[in-house]
Design a protein around this motif. Structure first.
Motif, mmCIF file in Angstrom:
data_model
loop_
_atom_site.group_PDB
_atom_site.id
_atom_site.type_symbol
_atom_site.label_atom_id
_atom_site.label_comp_id
_atom_site.label_asym_id
_atom_site.label_seq_id
_atom_site.Cartn_x
_atom_site.Cartn_y
_atom_site.Cartn_z
ATOM 1 N N ASP A 184 0.829 -1.212 0.000
ATOM 2 C CA ASP A 184 0.000 0.000 0.000
ATOM 3 C C ASP A 184 0.863 1.261 0.000
ATOM 4 O O ASP A 184 0.545 2.245 -0.687
ATOM 5 N N LEU A 185 1.948 1.234 0.770
ATOM 6 C CA LEU A 185 2.833 2.395 0.794
ATOM 7 C C LEU A 185 3.502 2.604 -0.557
ATOM 8 O O LEU A 185 3.608 3.745 -1.045
ATOM 9 N N ALA A 186 3.945 1.507 -1.200
ATOM 10 C CA ALA A 186 4.551 1.625 -2.525
ATOM 11 C C ALA A 186 3.539 2.125 -3.548
ATOM 12 O O ALA A 186 3.864 2.929 -4.434
ATOM 13 N N ALA A 187 2.281 1.677 -3.436
ATOM 14 C CA ALA A 187 1.248 2.145 -4.359
ATOM 15 C C ALA A 187 0.970 3.630 -4.168
ATOM 16 O O ALA A 187 0.779 4.375 -5.149
ATOM 17 N N ALA A 188 0.957 4.096 -2.901
ATOM 18 C CA ALA A 188 0.742 5.518 -2.647
ATOM 19 C C ALA A 188 1.877 6.361 -3.220
ATOM 20 O O ALA A 188 1.647 7.413 -3.842
ATOM 21 N N HIS A 189 3.114 5.911 -3.030
ATOM 22 C CA HIS A 189 4.256 6.652 -3.581
ATOM 23 C C HIS A 189 4.225 6.639 -5.110
ATOM 24 O O HIS A 189 4.545 7.655 -5.749
ATOM 25 N N ARG A 190 3.836 5.531 -5.693
ATOM 26 C CA ARG A 190 3.745 5.465 -7.154
ATOM 27 C C ARG A 190 2.661 6.391 -7.674
ATOM 28 O O ARG A 190 2.831 7.046 -8.710
ATOM 29 N N GLN A 191 1.530 6.471 -6.967
ATOM 30 C CA GLN A 191 0.467 7.369 -7.385
ATOM 31 C C GLN A 191 0.914 8.822 -7.310
ATOM 32 O O GLN A 191 0.594 9.635 -8.201
ATOM 33 N N GLU A 192 1.661 9.158 -6.275
ATOM 34 C CA GLU A 192 2.172 10.533 -6.147
ATOM 35 C C GLU A 192 3.144 10.866 -7.280
ATOM 36 O O GLU A 192 3.074 11.951 -7.879
ATOM 37 N N ALA A 193 4.044 9.930 -7.589
ATOM 38 C CA ALA A 193 4.971 10.163 -8.706
ATOM 39 C C ALA A 193 4.221 10.237 -10.029
ATOM 40 O O ALA A 193 4.579 11.029 -10.922
ATOM 41 N N ASN A 194 3.156 9.465 -10.172
ATOM 42 C CA ASN A 194 2.374 9.503 -11.401
ATOM 43 C C ASN A 194 1.679 10.849 -11.578
ATOM 44 O O ASN A 194 1.599 11.383 -12.704
ATOM 45 N N LYS A 195 1.198 11.433 -10.493
ATOM 46 C CA LYS A 195 0.553 12.744 -10.579
ATOM 47 C C LYS A 195 1.544 13.820 -11.019
ATOM 48 O O LYS A 195 1.230 14.666 -11.869
ATOM 49 N N LYS A 196 2.730 13.814 -10.475
ATOM 50 C CA LYS A 196 3.743 14.792 -10.877
ATOM 51 C C LYS A 196 4.113 14.621 -12.346
ATOM 52 O O LYS A 196 4.216 15.605 -13.096
ATOM 53 N N LEU A 197 4.283 13.385 -12.784
ATOM 54 C CA LEU A 197 4.635 13.135 -14.175
ATOM 55 C C LEU A 197 3.495 13.537 -15.103
ATOM 56 O O LEU A 197 3.724 14.117 -16.188
ATOM 57 N N GLN A 198 2.273 13.282 -14.685
ATOM 58 C CA GLN A 198 1.126 13.641 -15.508
ATOM 59 C C GLN A 198 0.995 15.154 -15.639
ATOM 60 O O GLN A 198 0.671 15.665 -16.728
ATOM 61 N N ALA A 199 1.244 15.874 -14.548
ATOM 62 C CA ALA A 199 1.174 17.340 -14.616
ATOM 63 C C ALA A 199 2.226 17.905 -15.565
ATOM 64 O O ALA A 199 1.943 18.831 -16.354
ATOM 65 N N LEU A 200 3.435 17.357 -15.529
ATOM 66 C CA LEU A 200 4.480 17.850 -16.428
ATOM 67 C C LEU A 200 4.160 17.514 -17.879
ATOM 68 O O LEU A 200 4.351 18.359 -18.780
ATOM 69 N N GLU A 201 3.673 16.331 -18.157
ATOM 70 C CA GLU A 201 3.339 15.961 -19.530
ATOM 71 C C GLU A 201 2.173 16.791 -20.062
ATOM 72 O O GLU A 201 2.123 17.120 -21.268
ATOM 73 N N THR A 202 1.225 17.153 -19.171
ATOM 74 C CA THR A 202 0.121 18.009 -19.608
ATOM 75 C C THR A 202 0.615 19.395 -19.986
ATOM 76 O O THR A 202 0.132 19.995 -20.961
ATOM 77 N N SER A 203 1.562 19.901 -19.198
ATOM 78 C CA SER A 203 2.110 21.223 -19.520
ATOM 79 C C SER A 203 2.902 21.216 -20.824
ATOM 80 O O SER A 203 2.954 22.227 -21.535
ATOM 81 N N VAL A 204 3.484 20.113 -21.188
ATOM 82 C CA VAL A 204 4.249 20.031 -22.435
ATOM 83 C C VAL A 204 3.313 20.015 -23.641
ATOM 84 O O VAL A 204 3.573 20.661 -24.665
ATOM 85 N N GLY A 205 2.220 19.279 -23.537
ATOM 86 C CA GLY A 205 1.251 19.266 -24.624
ATOM 87 C C GLY A 205 1.716 18.462 -25.817
ATOM 88 O O GLY A 205 2.130 17.293 -25.706
#
Length: 539
Positions: A184-205
């Motif tokens: 569960d802890l690894a899944a939470a950390h992965r979800q947090e890293a996924n959100k940061k990566l998704q925000a950066l990819e959205t800004s790139v377009g």
């Protein structure tokens, strides 16, 4: 004192045994009675044993296939079985199946009962070996009957198997809880890293592909880089065309002022103006024809005038065409200039965007690496969790302790039989009685000064009281010492038969009187006389 030991007084020995017959015979009868009573009240004990083999868990150790990695691990597993055999829950599980009435007790069996049950259940290694030397161990149980011993052995083995199964299940349950928390802890950390990566990819377009190409294939060139290269080439071509148009315009303006300059230069530039080029060629031909005619005719000759008139007409046509070409070239120059400006603008925009992507490349690469690391951690946690769940399911269905054949039991009770116990009791009674006889019986009649109190009760001192002088206090003077006559030999004072046959003598009183007499004789010995040594007994 003689160097050799005195011979054994066999007559005195037989006499003493006969005199003290009630003592040793009574001790023999007493011990025999106790032994017989014990044989009547004792309960026979039968033994049953079963050989067991223990193996290791096979999860995560495919190369070992259930074998122990070291002798230490094997010894630890066998000692675990030994400790479980002494566990109260295991004992009660086996004993309640053997005697169901034990389960009905309100407070359960007593501690003495549990201790006795522990003493009747033995887990041991093979004979001549120790724990850790082999995977085989022996379970031995003892009960009042052969059937009960066999049943108890089976019940204890099943209780040990269930206890080992419960221990493994509890251990894997704790491991599953820990691995679930880690997952569960690894899944939470992965979800947090996924959100940061998704925000950066959205800004790139739309430039995401270019950013990924920069991150994944840094040495190669992406699509934007290739587009930029094409723009640079196209811009260079547009600038070259614009430069040609401007040079052609300047040439035409100079030719308008001086047609001879147009006729001298501008061959390549005039390739874009075919009409003007043909007029230039015609004017050159007219000049050549007039030059040829000038060698034959005068200036007033009609042919010469016609040639000059043709030259002027061609020159006027050239000037008119130059003016038209200059007017037509202005839109071309403007369009070429706009095209160069637009290409330069696109080139600048694309260069700026690539610079921004290059700055974002490090952050994006770190986010990708962190996301991949979190994904690997989550995958390993899920794999470990699945393995632990599989091990728990295996622990609930598979046993690590396996019997090697059925229970083996003896037909005869454990220990000596009734006859051997009775003979041993009789022998013990004889020895005890003989020891008591030789402890209280007097010596062989010699004046012994031994270490036992019975040595002081010899036959010499059991004679008539008149033979023993009374002990009187004697005051020894330094001037005139008192001399005591030497004692008579002991052999002369020994009677033929001791008085113990008619009436038993009071040995304690006689011993005390003898001690007083010896003390008086020792105090009456003169200073110049040698003291008589009375340690004649070799003992």
């Amino acid at each position: 004192m003689s160097g050799s030991a005195a011979p054994i007084a066999w007559r005195h020995l037989f006499h003493t045994i006969r005199v003290y017959l009630p003592l040793w015979a009574g001790a023999t009868i007493l011990f025999a009675g106790l032994g017989y009573a014990y044989t009547r009240v004792r309960v026979d004990t039968y033994s049953a044993s079963q050989s067991l083999v223990i193996r290791n868990e096979a999860h995560g150790e495919q190369d070992l296939l259930g074998r122990f990695a070291s002798q230490t691990d094997l010894k630890a597993a066998q000692e675990t079985v030994l400790e479980l055999s002494n566990n109260r829950n295991v004992l009660m599980a086996a004993l309640t199946r053997l005697d169901p009435e034990l389960a009905e007790l309100e407070n359960g069996p007593s501690q003495d009962f549990i201790a006795d049950a522990r003493s009747r259940i033995i887990v041991r290694p093979p004979k001549g070996s120790e724990f850790g030397a082999t995977e085989v161990i022996y379970l031995e149980t003892r009960e009042t009957t052969q059937e009960r011993a066999e049943k108890l052995c089976n019940y204890v083995r099943e209780a040990l198997t269930n206890a080992m199964r419960d221990i493994r299940a509890d251990r894997f349950s704790g491991v599953i809880q820990e691995l679930t928390h880690s997952r569960d802890l690894a899944a939470a950390h992965r979800q947090e890293a996924n959100k940061k990566l998704q925000a950066l990819e959205t800004s790139v377009g739309s430039d995401l592909g270019e950013l990924r190409s920069l991150t994944e294939n840094f040495a190669g060139s992406g699509n934007s880089q290739r587009v930029l290269t094409d723009l640079q080439k196209e811009s260079q071509q547009a600038e070259l065309e614009l430069e040609k148009l401007r040079e052609l315009e300047a040439l035409l303006k100079r030719g308008q002022a001086d047609p001879d300059q147009l006729l001298v230069s501008g061959g390549e530039l005039l390739a874009s103006q075919p009409t003007l080029k043909r007029l230039k060629d015609g004017y050159t031909d007219a000049q050549l024809a007039a030059s040829s005619l000038s060698s034959l005719y005068t200036a007033n000759h009609p042919k010469m005038r016609a040639a000059e008139t043709a030259q002027r007409e061609i020159l006027d046509k050239i000037l008119q065409e130059i003016q038209a070409s200059i007017e037509s070239m202005e839109p071309q120059i403007r369009i070429a200039s706009d095209r160069v400006a637009k290409l330069q603008k696109k080139q600048d925009e694309l260069s700026n965007r690539l610079n921004e992507l290059a700055e974002m490349r490090t952050t994006y690469s770190n986010l990708l690496s962190d996301f991949g690391h979190r994904t690997n951690l989550l995958e390993r946690a899920e794999a470990s969790l699945n393995e632990a769940e599989a091990s728990r399911q295996a622990a609930l269905s598979i046993d690590l302790i396996s019997p090697l054949g059925p229970v083996q039991s003896g037909d005869k009770p454990v220990g000596p039989n009734d006859t051997m116990l009775l003979m041993g009791s009789i022998t013990a009674g004889l020895l005890f009685g003989a020891g008591m006889v030789f402890l209280v019986a007097p010596g062989s009649g010699k004046d012994n000064f031994g270490r036992r109190w019975s040595d002081y009760s010899g036959s010499k001192f059991n004679a008539a009281p008149a033979a023993v002088p009374a002990a009187q206090p004697v005051v020894a003077s330094a001037a005139q010492p008192t001399v005591t006559p030497p004692a008579q030999p002991v052999e002369n004072a020994v009677p033929a038969e001791p008085a113990t046959e008619s009436a038993p003598a009071n040995h304690a009183a006689d011993a005390w009187q003898n001690l007083q007499r010896l003390a008086a004789q020792s105090s009456q010995t003169g200073p110049g006389e040698p003291r008589v040594e009375r340690r004649s007994n070799p003992r």
